[in-house]
Design a protein around this motif. Sequence first.
Motif, PDB file in Angstrom:
ATOM      1  N   CYS A 144       0.840  -1.200   0.000  1.00  0.00           N
ATOM      2  CA  CYS A 144       0.000   0.000   0.000  1.00  0.00           C
ATOM      3  C   CYS A 144       0.878   1.255   0.000  1.00  0.00           C
ATOM      4  N   PHE A 193       0.112   4.375   0.447  1.00  0.00           N
ATOM      5  CA  PHE A 193      -0.145   5.327   1.529  1.00  0.00           C
ATOM      6  C   PHE A 193       0.400   4.815   2.862  1.00  0.00           C
ATOM      7  N   CYS A 194       0.437   3.495   3.056  1.00  0.00           N
ATOM      8  CA  CYS A 194       1.102   2.951   4.253  1.00  0.00           C
ATOM      9  C   CYS A 194       2.592   3.275   4.200  1.00  0.00           C
ATOM     10  N   HIS A 202      -3.662   1.579   8.300  1.00  0.00           N
ATOM     11  CA  HIS A 202      -4.397   1.227   7.083  1.00  0.00           C
ATOM     12  C   HIS A 202      -5.883   1.002   7.370  1.00  0.00           C
ATOM     13  N   HIS A 220      -6.702   2.979   0.581  1.00  0.00           N
ATOM     14  CA  HIS A 220      -6.321   3.391   1.932  1.00  0.00           C
ATOM     15  C   HIS A 220      -7.035   4.723   2.108  1.00  0.00           C
TER      16      HIS A 220
END
Length: 119
Positions: free
Chosen positions: A5, A7-8, A47, A97
């Motif tokens: 991910c 954005f993680c 998340h 996310h």
Amino acid sequence: MSEECIFCKIARKEIEIEVIFESDNFVAFPDANPCSKGHTLIIPKKHFVNYLDLPAVLGSELLDVIKKVAEIQLREGAEGFNIIVNNGKEAGQVVMHSHTHLIPRRKGEKARVSFPCAN
Ligand SMILES: [Zn+2]
């Protein structure tokens, strides 16, 4: 939490970004494909897929971050702003996310968002 991910990875600072504002559970940074100058994304550091997945207990902190980012946009010349949240692929969510768009608006400036809906 997904390893892939993006954005993680941003939340873990594995990808270098300009941090516009940060709180205990959220981070705000520029949208890579801005709809207007200053278009900012606010993401939870953990998340969560979308708003349905986001714990309500984080709601007041998120609203506080939204206000802080909006104040920055207004100080930088915006006269208004749109808050947009796409929940689900059919609603236009691309990164799964949860993220909140803050799109500053200035008189006479064209942005790729327009209200009221023209349909
Ligand atoms: Zn994530």
